[in-house]
Design a protein around this motif. Structure first.
Motif, PDB file in Angstrom:
ATOM      1  N   VAL A 188       0.849  -1.190   0.000  1.00 51.94           N
ATOM      2  CA  VAL A 188       0.000   0.000   0.000  1.00 51.94           C
ATOM      3  C   VAL A 188       0.886   1.243   0.000  1.00 51.94           C
ATOM      4  O   VAL A 188       1.720   1.429   0.879  1.00 51.94           O
ATOM      5  N   THR A 189       0.729   2.044  -1.024  1.00 53.69           N
ATOM      6  CA  THR A 189       1.513   3.276  -1.116  1.00 53.69           C
ATOM      7  C   THR A 189       0.539   4.435  -1.215  1.00 53.69           C
ATOM      8  O   THR A 189      -0.401   4.390  -2.007  1.00 53.69           O
ATOM      9  N   SER A 190       0.814   5.441  -0.441  1.00 53.14           N
ATOM     10  CA  SER A 190      -0.095   6.591  -0.455  1.00 53.14           C
ATOM     11  C   SER A 190       0.166   7.448  -1.697  1.00 53.14           C
ATOM     12  O   SER A 190       1.297   7.579  -2.161  1.00 53.14           O
ATOM     13  N   ILE A 191      -0.903   8.011  -2.225  1.00 52.80           N
ATOM     14  CA  ILE A 191      -0.725   8.944  -3.337  1.00 52.80           C
ATOM     15  C   ILE A 191      -1.038  10.372  -2.883  1.00 52.80           C
ATOM     16  O   ILE A 191      -1.120  11.287  -3.690  1.00 52.80           O
ATOM     17  N   ASP A 192      -1.184  10.528  -1.560  1.00 52.32           N
ATOM     18  CA  ASP A 192      -1.577  11.832  -1.018  1.00 52.32           C
ATOM     19  C   ASP A 192      -0.648  12.966  -1.446  1.00 52.32           C
ATOM     20  O   ASP A 192      -1.095  14.065  -1.773  1.00 52.32           O
TER      21      ASP A 192
END
Lengths: 347, 523
Positions: B40-44
């Motif tokens: 899971v990688t944030s794209i924020d």
């Protein structure tokens, strides 16, 4: 959020730096959520100050004890400073180094200590340049990529693997580009807090073998292979606006994509290569000039092969030594840059 | 005499479709039930960058992160995609195509519909398909110049060549694909089908691919390949060393039912051939939990042998199950539908003419619709120009349709040396006999039928022998021959096996016609 790292504006640090305007988030900040950035001035020279924000660290490491978090953050801070000095002492060019490191006490906050690093101030990261100059000529792009390749190659020569090469970490100065943010790098000569993880950089750009959880247990092989891929992906970005991973996942069938595939990497290889062929075809569409197209395509094909064993220049793969040597790519980029410059000269 | 013995053994040899279709059918999915290691990688941060800067570069960077993390429906991502399309003047190819992909929600796989709605348009469809195939060959060869180690492209090229009947090039391309990838399911399954398709006593294709399958490590753990190896062993008439392994895989709880369907069918087929009806049924039932088109066809084939083998209702909702549908409708004596599905079966797998031989056989023998049969066979000959079986069946249909001259012209195209099996030789000779009868050359016709009877007897092919005799009898009745009584005596001795419906039907027709003629004579 109200915290010490956010309140440095106007303060003259013990080290003599006058902290000036806070740099709002527009450049070189992806991946820097643990820090607040300012311009700082000393002896008439304006630099870039990166203040480490402890409170963010706590927020992002919920569940860890305060000591653990503090330890992790100090390790990260000390490592980046140490590594930067190590590279500087080895006369590495084309990498933005830490000019000075220090810490400041700002009273009135629960966590009142703010460690900081000071770097040369760039005009911005490459995304800004690519945005401003929509008709940016190939010569500039290739010169920039050549600078990056030189920098990365120099890092490799002193056993440093950057691991976080991405658009936001390419800093543009008046006449050259430099690689920024050594914070996620690995170095064989300095003990790194990141050595025990599969990949220390931004997973959005991670090479496929990492995303599929298949990678060489040999850290060096794995990390050099990753840097190779990241350099290729950067080339893709310069000409298409997308990462190689984006083009790959666009063309790989859903059942083979990293969120779905549960089989072995060996089984997957032909499918990945097939998607890679299609991704390269898409990449080609973004470049008009035939010579530049041919050259950049070749670079991306070698650097971004989704199979780590096939990645690298074919001559490097066929000869003794590392598959992931960047020497040949530096030369290829130099040649391409020259060709592009000739094109500019001759209209 | 039409050439097809519909009761011929059917093995679970993998079907061969394009890479895209195989993906859609789920045949290339990973087998085990575990979830993929989700990172899971944030794209924020990319969202913030896009919001703050609002440029094309930042929009495309956000789209990159979004598609890498399968977060295409995020409102910011959709906004960024719209922004790109609104600024398409400054955008490049990748910007526009990715933004469109995000907004349409469609992936890049595009499988064009290549089906038909009625048999009459089959030949036009095949003309189009062949023209497309020729274009695809050129395109694939160009791609291979750029990516000369891509085994999927070689496999696709091999398929294209097999569709237009170019055996040599099809084999060549597949051997290269295997050179680059000996353990990949898609390539090994396609190769198994190709080498089986072209395998005959004069070449070593079947041994070649069998050896590769046996030596592949993937055969040990991939049920699709274990199934192919077991079936190939069955085809060769040898026992597979992988049966035990196959049973283990077929009963494994860690593999999803769709992935063990073919394997269970293969094991069921072995048990059926050994007379173990109970075990066969159990494996077939296992195969039917989540069957593919190949399993369904195998079940229908098995049901021809034993109608009560499967008691449960079979789910026919699988994609591309045309062979199974064709066999099912044949078993239900719905011949029109059976022929229609045989045409769709051919369009789906045009490298194989079995579909057309089956359809034309039903059309000629059961529907007595020679025109339909002719359409099917002519469609097959577009890609497989010199195939003696197709030409023979076409000549048979033409003769019965009152065009014996055209039948002989077709038969003259056959290179007798190219006919490798005695069955086809016997059929061609019999068909030439039929054309001669219809042209009024009874003596020649009779001599040819007698020759065909001799061949079928020498190879112990009782079905063909009976069919040759019945065809001869029909022609003798037509000309009111003096030999007819003796022939009818022999016809009456033909046993009526349910497994030979064409024999049963033709015998009835011959005897009925004989009766009609006798009654006419009496009157």
């Amino acid at each position: 959020m109200d915290n010490a790292a956010n309140k440095l504006e106007g303060i003259t640090l013990k080290s003599g730096w006058l902290v000036k305007k806070k740099i709002e988030k527009y450049d070189n900040q992806t991946g820097s959520i643990f820090s607040v950035c300012y311009k700082a001035e000393k002896n008439g020279v304006t630099c870039f100050l990166k203040a480490f924000d402890f409170s963010k660290f706590f927020m992002l490491h919920a569940g860890k004890s305060a000591m653990e978090v503090l330890n992790e953050m100090s390790s990260a801070y000390l490592y980046e400073e140490k590594l930067s000095n190590f590279c500087k002492n080895k006369h590495v060019k084309k990498v933005a180094f830490v000019i000075e490191a220090g810490q400041e006490i700002v009273n009135g906050y629960a966590i009142n200590i703010v460690p900081y690093l000071i770097f040369e101030l760039a005009d911005g990261d490459v995304r800004k340049k690519l945005t401003i100059s929509k008709n940016l000529d190939y010569a500039w792009r290739l010169k920039s990529l050549h600078d990056v390749a030189i920098g990365l190659n120099q890092l490799h020569k002193i056993n440093v693997m950057h691991q976080d090469l991405k658009p936001s970490n390419i800093l543009v100065f008046s006449d050259e580009c430099k690689i920024g943010d050594l914070g996620r790098s690995l170095c064989n000569d300095i003990d790194s807090p990141l050595r025990n993880i599969s990949f220390s950089g931004d997973f959005n750009h991670a090479p496929p073998e990492i995303l599929y959880n298949y990678y060489d247990p040999d850290l060096n092989k794995r990390a050099y292979a990753a840097d190779c891929y990241l350099l290729g992906s950067l080339i893709v970005f310069y000409f298409s606006g997308f990462s190689m991973n984006a083009l790959l996942i666009k063309h790989i069938e859903d059942c083979f994509s990293w969120p779905k595939w549960t089989g072995s990497f060996t089984e997957l290889e032909p499918y990945l290569e097939h998607a890679f062929s299609k991704a390269l075809k898409e990449f080609e569409h973004n470049i008009d000039n035939i010579e530049i197209k041919k050259g950049t395509l070749e670079l991306v094909e070698y650097l971004c092969n989704p199979i780590p064993a096939k990645r690298g220049h074919p001559k490097s793969i066929a000869s003794i030594g590392s598959n992931y040597s960047l020497e040949r790519f530096v030369s290829m980029l130099a040649t391409l840059q020259k060709k592009a410059e000739v094109m500019v000269t001759h209209g | 005499m039409a050439n097809l013995n519909i009761n011929k053994n059917r093995n679970m040899i993998p079907n061969w479709r394009s890479f895209g279709k195989s993906v859609i059918l789920g045949e290339l999915d990973s087998c085990n039930k575990n979830n993929a290691p989700r990172i899971v990688t944030s794209i924020d941060e990319y969202i913030i960058d896009w919001k703050v800067n609002g440029t094309l570069v930042h929009a495309s960077e956000l789209l990159s992160a979004a598609i890498v993390n399968n977060l295409r429906n995020d409102i910011n991502v959709i906004e960024a995609a719209k922004f790109i399309l609104n600024n398409s003047k400054n955008a490049n190819y990748s910007h526009i195509s990715t933004a469109k992909m995000i907004l349409s929600g469609i992936s890049s796989i595009d499988i064009k519909s290549d089906d038909i709605t009625r048999i009459e348009i089959l030949n036009d469809q095949i003309d189009n398909d062949i023209a497309n195939i020729k274009r695809k060959i050129t395109d694939t060869k160009l791609l291979l110049r750029k990516y000369p180690t891509n085994p999927i492209l070689y496999t696709e090229l091999s398929r294209y060549y097999s569709i237009i009947g170019n055996e040599k090039k099809a084999i060549e391309a597949m051997k290269i694909a295997l050179h680059f990838s000996k353990d990949n399911r898609f390539i090994l399954r396609c190769a198994t089908r190709l080498f089986t398709h072209y395998g005959n006593p004069t070449n070593d294709y079947i041994d070649y691919i069998h050896k590769i399958l046996v030596n592949s490590i993937a055969t040990q753990y991939d049920p699709w390949l274990t199934s192919a190896e077991i079936s190939l062993s069955g085809l060769k008439g040898v026992s597979s060393k992988n049966v035990k392994k196959g049973i283990e895989l077929a009963t494994s709880k860690n593999i999803m039912p769709a992935h063990i369907s073919e394997l269970s069918s293969a094991l069921a087929t072995i048990e059926l051939s050994h007379g173990n009806r109970k075990k066969s049924r159990s494996f077939f039932e296992n195969a039917l939990i989540s069957p593919n088109d190949n399993t369904l066809a195998q079940v229908e084939w098995a049901m021809q042998k034993d109608k009560s083998l499967i008691r449960e209702k079979i789910d026919f909702s699988q994609k591309y199950n045309y062979e199974a549908e064709s066999l099912k409708y044949f078993n239900e004596q719905k011949y029109e539908l059976s022929v229609f599905y045989s045409a769709r079966w051919f369009i789906d797998m045009p490298y194989s003419i079995r579909s057309l031989l089956f359809g034309s056989y039903i059309s000629s023998n059961f529907l007595k619709d020679q025109k339909k049969s002719i359409i099917l066979l002519q469609a097959g000959l577009k890609g497989h120009q010199n195939d003696p079986k197709l030409i023979n069946n076409l000549a048979y249909a033409l003769s019965l349709d009152g065009k014996p001259n055209e039948a002989l012209i077709e038969l003259n195209k056959i290179k007798y040396n190219s006919i490798l099996d005695s069955e086809t030789k016997a059929c061609v000779i019999a068909t030439e006999g039929l054309a001669n009868y219809r042209l009024g050359n009874e003596d020649d016709g009779r001599a040819m039928y007698l020759k065909a009877l001799e061949i079928t007897k020498s190879i112990n092919n009782e079905t063909l022998n009976r069919l040759a005799l019945l065809n001869l009898a029909r022609e003798e009745i037509r000309i009111n021959s003096k030999y007819i009584s003796n022939i009818i005596d022999t016809v009456k001795k033909i046993p009526e096996f349910l497994s030979e419906p064409e024999v049963v039907l033709l015998k009835k027709e011959v005897l009925d016609q004989f009766e009609v003629n006798i009654n006419k004579t009496r009157k």
